[in-house]
Scaffold this active site. Structure first.
Site, PDB file in Angstrom:
ATOM      1  N   TRP A 356     -58.633  13.321  -0.013  1.00 36.53           N
ATOM      2  CA  TRP A 356     -59.757  12.935  -0.879  1.00 36.53           C
ATOM      3  C   TRP A 356     -60.468  11.718  -0.317  1.00 36.53           C
ATOM      4  CZ3 TRP A 356     -59.975   8.935  -5.087  1.00 36.53           C
ATOM      5  CH2 TRP A 356     -59.011   7.929  -4.913  1.00 36.53           C
ATOM      6  N   ASP A 357     -59.823  11.047   0.635  1.00 38.98           N
ATOM      7  CA  ASP A 357     -60.390   9.875   1.287  1.00 38.98           C
ATOM      8  C   ASP A 357     -61.820  10.141   1.784  1.00 38.98           C
ATOM      9  OD1 ASP A 357     -57.595   9.832   1.258  1.00 38.98           O
ATOM     10  OD2 ASP A 357     -57.437   8.553   3.011  1.00 38.98           O
ATOM     11  N   GLU A 487     -50.599   5.824  -6.930  1.00 39.95           N
ATOM     12  CA  GLU A 487     -49.441   6.709  -6.750  1.00 39.95           C
ATOM     13  C   GLU A 487     -48.128   6.060  -7.185  1.00 39.95           C
ATOM     14  OE1 GLU A 487     -49.833   7.884  -2.648  1.00 39.95           O
ATOM     15  OE2 GLU A 487     -51.245   9.484  -3.142  1.00 39.95           O
ATOM     16  N   LYS A 599     -50.534   0.481  -6.985  1.00 39.47           N
ATOM     17  CA  LYS A 599     -50.637   0.638  -5.529  1.00 39.47           C
ATOM     18  C   LYS A 599     -52.077   0.451  -5.049  1.00 39.47           C
ATOM     19  CE  LYS A 599     -49.793   4.030  -1.853  1.00 39.47           C
ATOM     20  NZ  LYS A 599     -49.576   5.439  -1.524  1.00 39.47           N
ATOM     21  N   GLN A 600     -53.009   1.049  -5.775  1.00 40.89           N
ATOM     22  CA  GLN A 600     -54.409   1.007  -5.325  1.00 40.89           C
ATOM     23  C   GLN A 600     -55.323   1.184  -6.523  1.00 40.89           C
ATOM     24  OE1 GLN A 600     -53.225   4.870  -3.474  1.00 40.89           O
ATOM     25  NE2 GLN A 600     -55.426   5.099  -3.226  1.00 40.89           N
TER      26      GLN A 600
END
Ligand code: BGC
Length: 769
Positions: A356-357, A487, A599-600
């Site tokens: 998906w990046d 995640e 995480k992000q």
């Protein structure tokens, strides 16, 4: 963090040989031309730490999944970009002693990647154990001017002693992927040809049936005099030419080697040999210097469109160019079957597949810096995988044309092996829909919808409509059992980001159906028939979108990452001890899942995507709540934080976050640059500058520029392409100069004020209006 790469605006420079970091430098100085690429391995034999890596775009192998306990619906394989024929090999012996920088005394060493010209070079002085001292100077390119050509020039000067020299210039296709699950060779059906001047080898991938063929031609001169070559077949897949000569102090040996590298992605197998031989013959005729020149000219054109000049901070300048350089080497948009692997051509990790990046991070880089077609091809890539996405959804029990795009893919099939990600990170579907919206609002290419985009949107919306369920308790639609972008939470209910993007997508698709129906009736009839679209789907989508549950704390203006987030013990990252970090290496998975650490960007990812739909105080309260909880253990995280912080006027935070992304690989922040570079996070660095510090966005159908120059910099300058018009910006402390490089006037909003700039004219705008 490492600090052995010298700061330079255009170069990645290693002064002195840092053997212990060799694998990192091999990654950093990787070269490629979007068709093939390679790590910066030495030409000669090297027994020290090294990952020999050559990769050809689109050529992959489906490596059988390795899991502990098989469950229904698991992907059968993990696709891997294949390590390919090594064409640079020059195996050298001096009086019988093999040249190996790991074993010999390296007196002087200098390695440089010239990013402006796209040239990898090295000079070093080496004292062999037998007393012979030599100086090597090598240069290498993966040609941007001829995408099937690799070329190198390698010069040896004898400084002390005399030697009989054996030089084996070889092609080595006996190559294995380091990350193979079952240690097998992915290549088969080798065939090779050798004649007086050229060597040729080809191989086929097992299962996928790709072919790659490589031909090489070497010229070796001793003091300008061409030396005779002896054909040398070392093994079935390793062959080339041997040169034997004697030289003494003062003599110079000049080697030029050309490789033609082709694959069945572009050529028929029957024409491989002839094609590659023609490539190397033409290259040999031109000579290395001319080829390097052509290649650098092609790079100059790339830089003209994509460079960012940062004045007043060399480290930042080097960082941004490093990122832009690698993005341009990885993808050029000329082929809609290709995409952007998280490591590009610099390593094997992540299999070289599409994540998906691409849609969430990379697309804007190509939108801003390249012709429309480049970004369009990234979208068409997904359009071509729509049937596979429908099959993928069917495997999981969805029906009637619902599409679930894979989290990781090469050919449209899901090939990720972790169920928490494969099954649960359904938000990737949202990013693919968002990219269509982003592309159209940026380029103005609304025709894309009727041609391709709408079918994708319909498939994705059908998925959302089947994936939600109505909660009687909440009297709203909910989405259960997902993993959001963060995640470090699995199997959660009502991830705010996922629910929000699903809601938006259903709504957007409905609006686009209406628009195409009205403006392009014939196209709509075709789409309706092809997708078997039923009218009541539209009303269902409207209802679901309107009634989507979004967890929030209204009192404090905070969107909850998921149901029950407030039940966690909320501790800021700054209170974690250094020994506990990175969490993914120090803590058990179970402990990570129970913690509040992120995480992000997750909620913040949604606020970044849909910024104009929220008041800035709402964005600020969420930023202030989530930022302190974020550990940024994905390289994709800091850029989103940098953009939001810059837009919120949190300048110090924006700059801190920017530094984490821009030099992530050069300084080896995460201790993993040796595996390859973080290509997709490089796009994040680019958008941190353009969307963050320059404050460029498209909202309400207009281009906005709201600069916030970091105090550490004197100015930023770059150009962007917006709806076919190129403008150049020079952002200084007190003023911004905007130059309209196109033939039409352009209107935009500068710090909220409407501004019109005539064609081919400059406008000087004061920073504080
Ligand atoms: C991130 C994902 C990303 C993947 C590949 C992971 O660490 O969490 O969001 O898609 O890396 O870059």
């Amino acid at each position: 963090m490492k600090n052995y790469i010298s700061h330079d605006p255009w170069k990645i420079v290693e002064h002195g040989f840092h053997k212990e970091h060799n694998q990192i430098t091999e990654s950093l100085c990787s070269i490629g031309n979007a068709r093939f690429g390679q790590r910066a391995n030495f030409e000669e034999h090297f027994s020290g730490p090294s990952l020999q890596g050559n990769y050809v775009a689109g050529v992959y192998y489906p490596d059988k999944t390795k899991v502990g306990w098989w469950k229904n619906g698991y992907p059968e394989y993990f696709a891997k970009v294949l390590n390919n024929c090594n064409w640079i090999l020059l195996d050298l012996r001096f009086n019988g002693e093999r040249l190996d920088l790991s074993e010999t005394e390296v007196k002087e060493f200098y390695r440089e990647l010239d990013m402006q010209k796209g040239v990898l070079m090295r000079t070093c002085t080496v004292a062999l154990k037998n007393g012979v001292v030599i100086e090597i100077e090598s240069r290498r390119i993966c040609s941007f001017a001829n995408k099937d050509l690799g070329a190198l020039s390698y010069q040896i000067r004898i400084l002390e002693g005399s030697a009989t020299i054996e030089c084996d210039s070889l092609l080595d296709f006996d190559i294995r992927n380091q990350d193979s699950n079952y240690q097998e060779n992915f290549w088969t059906n080798y065939s090779a040809h050798l004649n007086k001047e050229t060597a040729y080898v080809q191989a086929e991938t097992k299962k996928t049936g790709f072919h790659v063929g490589v031909a090489a031609q070497t010229t070796l001169r001793l003091n300008e005099e061409v030396q005779a070559a002896m054909p040398n077949q070392v093994s079935e897949a390793k062959l080339g030419h041997r040169y034997e000569l004697s030289a003494r102090a003062g003599d110079t040996i000049q080697i030029e080697k050309y490789a033609g590298i082709v694959s069945s992605m572009y050529y028929e197998l029957a024409e491989f040999k002839q094609k590659t031989e023609r490539i190397i013959a033409e290259a040999a005729q031109k000579g290395y210097a001319a080829l390097e020149m052509e290649h650098s000219q092609a790079w100059a054109r790339k830089w003209e469109l994509s460079d960012i000049v940062i004045a007043g901070d060399v480290a930042a300048q080097q960082g941004i160019r490093f990122n832009i350089f690698h993005l341009n080497q990885t993808y050029d948009g000329s082929d809609d079957r290709l995409n952007i692997g998280p490591k590009g051509f610099t390593g094997e990790k992540y299999g070289g597949s599409t994540y998906w990046d691409t849609e969430a991070y990379c697309l804007p880089f190509y939108l801003f810096t390249a012709e429309e077609e480049v970004a369009r091809n990234l979208l068409v890539y997904r359009y071509k995988h729509l049937n596979k996405a429908i099959e993928n959804a069917e495997k999981l029990g969805f029906k009637d044309g619902a599409a679930l795009y894979p989290m990781v893919t090469m050919n449209g099939e899901e090939c990720h092996n972790e169920w928490e990600i494969t099954f649960e990170e359904i938000h990737r579907n949202g990013a693919i829909a968002y990219a269509i919206y982003d592309y159209i609002r940026f380029t103005g290419d609304a025709a894309y919808l009727a041609e391709y985009g709408l079918e994708v949107l319909i498939g994705i919306s059908r998925f959302w409509a089947q994936r939600v369920n109505f909660s009687k308790d909440k009297n709203q639609y909910v989405i259960l059992g997902v993993t959001g972008p963060n995640e470090y939470e699995n199997n959660v209910n009502n991830n705010w980001y996922t629910n929000y993007i699903a809601k938006w997508c259903l709504n957007y698709t409905g609006a686009q159906i209406e628009a195409v129906r009205q403006k392009e009736a014939a196209a709509w009839d075709r789409i309706q028939e092809k997708t078997r679209f039923k009218e009541d789907e539209l009303s269902d989508w409207k209802e679901i979108s309107a009634q989507m549950y979004l967890p929030e704390d209204k009192e404090n203006n905070i969107f909850l990452q998921q149901d029950g987030f407030y039940d966690k013990e909320i501790i800021p990252v700054k209170e974690l001890s250094a020994e506990d970090q990175p969490l993914n290496q120090k803590w058990s998975w179970d402990r990570i899942l129970r913690s509040c650490f992120i995480k992000q960007a997750d909620v913040l990812q949604g606020l970044y995507f849909f910024e104009e739909q929220f008041e800035s105080n709402v964005i600020a309260s969420n930023f202030d709540f989530y930022e302190p909880l974020t550990v940024h253990e994905s390289s994709l995280s800091p850029c989103v934080h940098a953009i939001l912080a810059a837009n919120l006027g949190k300048h110090a935070k924006a700059y801190e976050m920017y530094l984490r992304t821009s030099r992530l690989d050069i300084d080896d922040y995460n201790n993993d640059s040796e595996d390859g570079l973080h290509i997709t996070s490089m796009a994040g660095t680019y958008i941190s500058v353009v969307k963050g510090f320059a404050g460029i966005k498209v909202a309400n159908d207009a281009l906005h520029i709201n600069p916030a120059l970091p105090k550490e910099w004197d100015s930023i300058a770059f150009s962007i392409l917006f709806r076919g018009q190129r403008i150049r910006l020079q952002i200084e402390r007190e003023q911004t100069i905007i130059e309209n490089l196109s033939e039409k006037d352009i209107s935009l909003l500068f710090n909220g004020k409407e501004t019109r700039i005539a064609s081919n004219k400059n406008s000087i705008l004061q920073q504080t209006l």
